[in-house]
Write an enzyme that holds these catalytic residues in place. Structure first.
Site, short mmCIF file in Angstrom:
data_model
loop_
_atom_site.label_atom_id
_atom_site.label_comp_id
_atom_site.label_asym_id
_atom_site.label_seq_id
_atom_site.Cartn_x
_atom_site.Cartn_y
_atom_site.Cartn_z
N SER A 144 0.85 -1.20 0.00
CA SER A 144 0.00 0.00 0.00
C SER A 144 0.88 1.24 0.00
O SER A 144 2.08 1.16 0.26
CB SER A 144 -0.85 -0.02 1.30
OG SER A 144 -1.35 1.26 1.62
N TYR A 157 -3.01 0.18 10.12
CA TYR A 157 -2.92 -0.26 8.71
C TYR A 157 -1.51 0.01 8.18
O TYR A 157 -0.93 -0.83 7.49
CB TYR A 157 -3.95 0.50 7.89
CG TYR A 157 -4.15 0.05 6.48
CD1 TYR A 157 -3.61 0.77 5.42
CD2 TYR A 157 -4.91 -1.07 6.19
CE1 TYR A 157 -3.82 0.38 4.11
CE2 TYR A 157 -5.13 -1.47 4.87
CZ TYR A 157 -4.58 -0.74 3.84
OH TYR A 157 -4.78 -1.14 2.54
C1 GCO Z 1 -6.64 5.42 3.37
C2 GCO Z 1 -6.84 4.51 2.18
C3 GCO Z 1 -5.53 3.85 1.78
C4 GCO Z 1 -5.74 3.09 0.50
C5 GCO Z 1 -4.54 2.34 0.06
C6 GCO Z 1 -3.47 3.28 -0.38
O1 GCO Z 1 -7.49 5.42 4.28
O2 GCO Z 1 -5.61 6.12 3.37
O3 GCO Z 1 -7.82 3.54 2.45
O4 GCO Z 1 -5.12 3.02 2.83
O5 GCO Z 1 -6.76 2.18 0.66
O6 GCO Z 1 -4.06 1.46 1.05
O7 GCO Z 1 -2.39 2.52 -0.89
#
Ligand code: GCO
Length: 261
Positions: A144, A157
């Site tokens: 990501s 995340y």
């Molecule tokens: C966020 C997004 C990102 C994208 C993706 C970017 O909340 O910033 O959901 O996380 O989904 O991962 O690469």
């Protein structure tokens, strides 16, 4: 071209019932692979298999939780008995929780790491031994922008996707000698259900991303099909431990003032 031909290959895509996983699976299927689609919602699986059928690609659906090792072990055995040995593993399944860290419950933080990182580890742990026995295979992890950049409210995340980048490198380190290529796709900001809450018209983040992305738009999930076919095919046989970012140029730039073209 034969270099990108996946005929005769079996590809499993976790979280392949929607979003980026569906587009990645579509690309692999249209290149000739037999698809094994993992999901955990029966209704979404039913709809997804109709979509794959309408595209003329062969797809089999299996419902199991990638974070449950017993379910993964049993499902992989069932899949390899019913469909065939798995040649390509795409660790796409993931969740995000957008919460400021000081407000985030520890269990919620752990769940994000569990699905994105531990789930990818469990899937590989039960699929890679067979690849080694058969002389090779492909593992594609989904990283990501958050594998490289932080952002308010996505600390769990980012920790997960940053960890998945290093897990990709370590998988490559340990398994390249078995002719297994482990790489990752790093999507930028794409128009999916996962980003829908921050993409609604008028949402400040929507305008921010369009301005922050040199291509000036959100990505179309089908724009990931090509990189998936590349990483799943002979064309990437000497690539190991790389993250291929498909981000419209986000990581190439510091960005620009909102009033600048
Ligand atoms: C966020 C997004 C990102 C994208 C993706 C970017 O909340 O910033 O959901 O996380 O989904 O991962 O690469």
């Amino acid at each position: 071209m034969e270099l990108f031909d996946l005929k005769g290959k079996v590809a499993i895509v976790t979280g392949g019932t929607h979003g980026l996983g569906m587009s990645i699976a579509k690309g692999l299927g249209l290149a000739g692979a037999t698809l094994v689609i993992n999901g955990h919602t029966p209704s979404k699986m039913e709809e997804a298999l109709k979509t794959y059928k309408s595209l003329g690609v062969t797809a089999h659906g299996y419902l199991f939780d990638v974070t449950n090792e017993d379910e993964v072990k049993q499902s992989v055995a069932k899949i390899e008995s019913e469909v065939g040995p798995i040649d390509i593993l795409v660790n796409n399944a993931g969740i995000i929780k957008r919460v400021p860290m000081l407000e985030m419950e520890v269990d919620a933080f752990k769940e994000v790491l569990d699905v994105n990182v531990v789930g990818s580890f469990i899937m590989a742990k039960h699929i890679v031994p067979g690849m080694i026995t058969r002389g090779g295979g492909k593992v594609i992890n989904l990283c990501s922008m958050m594998s490289e950049l932080g952002r308010n409210t996505v600390g769990a995340y980012a920790a997960a996707k940053g960890g998945l980048k290093m897990l990709t490198r370590n998988m490559a380190t340990e398994w390249a000698k078995h002719n297994i290529q482990v790489n990752a796709i790093g999507p930028g900001y794409f128009a999916t259900s996962q980003t829908a809450p921050i993409r609604v018209a008028g949402h400040p983040f929507n305008e921010f991303i369009v301005n922050r992305t040199p291509a000036g738009k959100w990505g179309d999930p089908d724009e990931l099909m090509g990189v998936a076919v590349f990483l799943g095919s002979k064309a990437s046989d000497f690539m190991n431990g790389q993250v291929l970012y498909v981000d419209g140029g986000i990581l190439a730039t510091i960005g620009k003032p909102s009033n600048e073209n």
